[in-house]
Design an enzyme around this catalytic site. Structure first.
Site, PDB file in Angstrom:
ATOM      1  N   LYS A  39       1.703  -5.333  15.473  1.00 32.98           N
ATOM      2  CA  LYS A  39       2.920  -6.013  14.968  1.00 32.98           C
ATOM      3  C   LYS A  39       3.959  -5.231  14.707  1.00 32.98           C
ATOM      4  O   LYS A  39       3.905  -3.778  14.850  1.00 32.98           O
ATOM      5  CB  LYS A  39       2.630  -6.774  13.431  1.00 32.98           C
ATOM      6  CG  LYS A  39       2.054  -5.673  12.482  1.00 32.98           C
ATOM      7  CD  LYS A  39       1.377  -6.517  11.558  1.00 32.98           C
ATOM      8  CE  LYS A  39       0.780  -5.261  10.335  1.00 32.98           C
ATOM      9  NZ  LYS A  39      -0.263  -6.073   9.405  1.00 32.98           N
ATOM     10  N   TYR A 249      28.384  14.008   1.656  1.00 34.64           N
ATOM     11  CA  TYR A 249      29.031  12.930   0.708  1.00 34.64           C
ATOM     12  C   TYR A 249      28.753  13.270  -0.651  1.00 34.64           C
ATOM     13  O   TYR A 249      27.407  13.514  -1.051  1.00 34.64           O
ATOM     14  CB  TYR A 249      28.312  11.432   0.801  1.00 34.64           C
ATOM     15  CG  TYR A 249      29.040  10.851   2.266  1.00 34.64           C
ATOM     16  CD1 TYR A 249      30.469  10.794   2.296  1.00 34.64           C
ATOM     17  CD2 TYR A 249      28.166  10.489   3.171  1.00 34.64           C
ATOM     18  CE1 TYR A 249      30.744   9.855   3.359  1.00 34.64           C
ATOM     19  CE2 TYR A 249      28.747   9.537   4.333  1.00 34.64           C
ATOM     20  CZ  TYR A 249      30.127   9.558   4.385  1.00 34.64           C
ATOM     21  OH  TYR A 249      30.726   8.927   5.420  1.00 34.64           O
TER      22      TYR A 249
HETATM   23  C1  LIG Z   1      -1.218  -4.994   9.129  1.00 32.79           C
HETATM   24  C2  LIG Z   1      -2.404  -5.922   9.140  1.00 32.79           C
HETATM   25  C3  LIG Z   1      -3.799  -4.993   9.634  1.00 32.79           C
HETATM   26  C4  LIG Z   1      -3.605  -3.450  10.065  1.00 32.79           C
HETATM   27  O1  LIG Z   1      -3.604  -2.582   8.741  1.00 32.79           O
HETATM   28  P1  LIG Z   1      -3.648  -1.023   8.663  1.00 32.79           P
HETATM   29  O2  LIG Z   1      -3.638  -0.378   7.304  1.00 32.79           O
HETATM   30  O3  LIG Z   1      -2.150  -0.867   9.361  1.00 32.79           O
HETATM   31  O4  LIG Z   1      -4.609  -0.597   9.739  1.00 32.79           O
HETATM   32  C5  LIG Z   1      -5.043  -5.433   9.598  1.00 32.79           C
HETATM   33  N1  LIG Z   1      -5.130  -6.773   9.166  1.00 32.79           N
HETATM   34  C6  LIG Z   1      -4.241  -7.494   8.771  1.00 32.79           C
HETATM   35  C7  LIG Z   1      -4.199  -9.003   8.283  1.00 32.79           C
HETATM   36  C8  LIG Z   1      -2.601  -6.926   8.672  1.00 32.79           C
HETATM   37  O5  LIG Z   1      -1.681  -7.568   8.176  1.00 32.79           O
END
Ligand SMILES: *Cc1c(COP(=O)(O)O)cnc(C)c1O
Length: 361
Positions: A39, A249
Site C-alpha cells: 500500500k 526563514y
Molecule cells: C499496513 C498493514 C500491514 C503491514 O504492517 P507493517 O507494520 O508495515 O509491516 C499489515 N496488515 C495490515 C492490515 C496493514 O494495514
C-alpha cells in the site's frame, strides 16, 4: 525527456535488498506464507518497482489499501493474488472482477453486497482489539456467514512492536476463538514486528510491510533488515556565514562559529517533514556528506534545506555535489525520530518530485 531535467532529489531503490528482506522474513515465517503489503505506493518506493522485485523473490500474495493500488499491482504482476484492505466500496464490485482482486471484508453490509452480487473469493477481517476495521471477534455469533465462507481469515495487531504488552496475548486469544468458527480456513496475521515474536500466532500467512523496505521491526535493537531506500539531494549553492548570522526563514538557526552552509534541492513539498528543522531551540535532521553527519541549519523550506557542512571533508561541499538525506546511517527510523515522527511516515511521504531509480533488480 523530463527525466534528465533537474529535479528535487535522487531516490535509489535497492531491489536486491528488498528481495533479501522478503527472503529473511519468509524464512522466519515458514512454513507459513509471507505476503507483501505494498500500500501507499509500496511505502513510497514505487509499486511498479517493488511489486515485480518481490514477485521475483517468490512473493505471490500482495495487500494494498485501495482498488487504485490493486490496479497498479495487477499491471506489474499478472499472476499475483491481491487483497484490498479497505474492502468493498459501495458499488465497487465490478472493479474486483475486472482486476481479479479480493476485498478484505470487515462488515455485514459489505459482505451482504458482495454475496448478493455474486462476488468471489474474499478475506474476512476479524477485529481483535484495534477497533478500526473488521468484524468484532465477539460479534461473530450474530454475523451471518453465507455458504463457502471466506478464503482467508485475517486480523491485525495493535502493538506488535511491543510484544510484551498484554494486548498481544489478548489478541492471540481472541483470534483463536474466532478461528474456531471457520474450520479449514487459512489465517493471515501480523505485520513486520510479529515475524519476530517469541510467542507466535499460528497462521498460514504472515504479512510484511515496513521491514521489507528496511524499517526496523525491533525498535531499540539492531535492525536485521537491509536498507532499501537512499535519498540524495543536489547541492545548489555553498556559502560562508559569519558567527552570529542566522540562516533561513524566521532566523531559527544562529551560527555559533564561522560556518559553511550548503543549500540542497529538497524540502517539505518533497515529503521531508518541516519538523526536521534544526534550530537554536531544538535539534533536528542531518544530511551526510563524505560520510560525515552534517546538521541542518534552520527551517526546512518548501523546496530547500540548508545544511551546516563546516565539518565535512574539504572540497566535497560544492555546487553539483550530493548530500544524502536517507542512507544506511541516516536510516528511516533515525530520520523519523529526528523529525518527531516514525520511519513509516518518512517512507510513505517520499515525494513525487524525486527521480526514482531501481538498482539490484
Ligand atoms: C499496513 C498493514 C500491514 C503491514 O504492517 P507493517 O507494520 O508495515 O509491516 C499489515 N496488515 C495490515 C492490515 C496493514 O494495514
Amino acid at each position: 525527456m523530463s527525466e534528465s531535467l533537474p529535479h528535487a532529489g535522487r531516490l535509489t531503490i535497492d531491489c536486491g535488498a528488498l528481495a533479501d528482506n522478503w527472503r529473511l522474513l519468509a524464512a522466519r515465517a515458514a512454513p507459513a506464507e509471507t505476503a507483501a503489503v505494498v500500500k501507499a505506493n509500496a511505502y513510497g518506493t514505487g509499486i511498479d518497482i517493488a511489486a515485480p522485485a518481490l514477485a521475483k523473490a517468490g512473493c505471490t500474495t500482495f495487500f494494498v489499501a485501495h482498488l487504485s493500488e490493486a490496479a497498479r499491482v495487477r499491471a506489474a504482476c499478472r499472476n499475483a493474488v491481491i487483497y484490498v484492505l479497505h474492502g468493498l466500496p459501495a458499488g465497487g464490485i465490478a472493479h474486483f472482477a475486472k482486476l481479479q482482486a479480493r476485498p478484505v471484508i470487515g462488515s455485514a453490509p459489505e459482505l451482504a453486497e458482495w454475496q448478493a452480487q455474486g462476488g468471489g473469493a474474499y478475506a474476512l477481517h476479524i477485529d481483535t482489539g484495534m477497533n478500526r476495521l473488521g468484524v468484532r471477534y465477539d460479534g461473530l455469533a450474530e454475523f451471518d456467514i453465507p455458504n463457502g465462507g471466506p478464503a482467508l481469515l485475517m486480523t491485525h495487531f495493535v502493538s506488535s512492536e511491543l510484544p510484551d504488552l498484554p494486548i498481544n496475548a489478548a489478541q492471540r486469544a481472541a483470534f483463536s476463538l474466532a478461528r474456531a468458527r471457520f474450520p479449514g480456513v487459512p489465517a493471515s496475521v501480523s505485520n513486520s514486528s510479529g515475524f519476530f515474536h517469541a510467542e507466535r500466532l499460528a497462521a498460514e500467512q504472515y504479512r510484511a510491510g515496513y521491514a521489507l523496505y528496511g524499517g526496523n521491526p525491533l525498535p531499540g535493537q539492531p535492525n536485521p533488515m537491509r536498507p532499501v531506500v537512499k535519498l540524495e539531494a543536489p547541492i545548489l549553492q555553498v556559502r560562508r556565514v559569519k558567527a552570529g548570522e542566522t540562516v533561513g526563514y524566521n532566523q531559527r538557526w544562529t551560527a555559533k562559529r564561522d560556518s559553511l552552509i550548503a543549500t540542497v534541492s529538497v524540502g517539505y513539498a518533497d515529503g521531508y517533514p518541516r519538523n526536521g528543522a534544526n534550530t537554536d531551540m531544538k535539534p533536528g535532521g542531518h544530511g551526510r556528506l563524505g560520510g560525515v553527519l552534517c546538521p541542518f541549519a534552520g527551517n526546512v523550506s518548501m523546496d530547500l534545506i540548508t545544511v551546516d557542512v563546516t565539518d565535512a571533508p574539504a572540497g566535497l561541499a560544492e555546487r553539483g555535489g550530493w548530500i544524502s538525506l536517507i542512507d544506511e546511517v541516516l536510516d528511516v527510523d533515525r530520520v523519523g525520530a529526528a523529525c518527531g515522527t516514525i520511519g513509516y511516515e518518512i517512507l510513505t511521504s517520499l515525494g513525487a518530485r524525486y527521480q526514482r531509480r531501481a538498482i539490484g533488480g
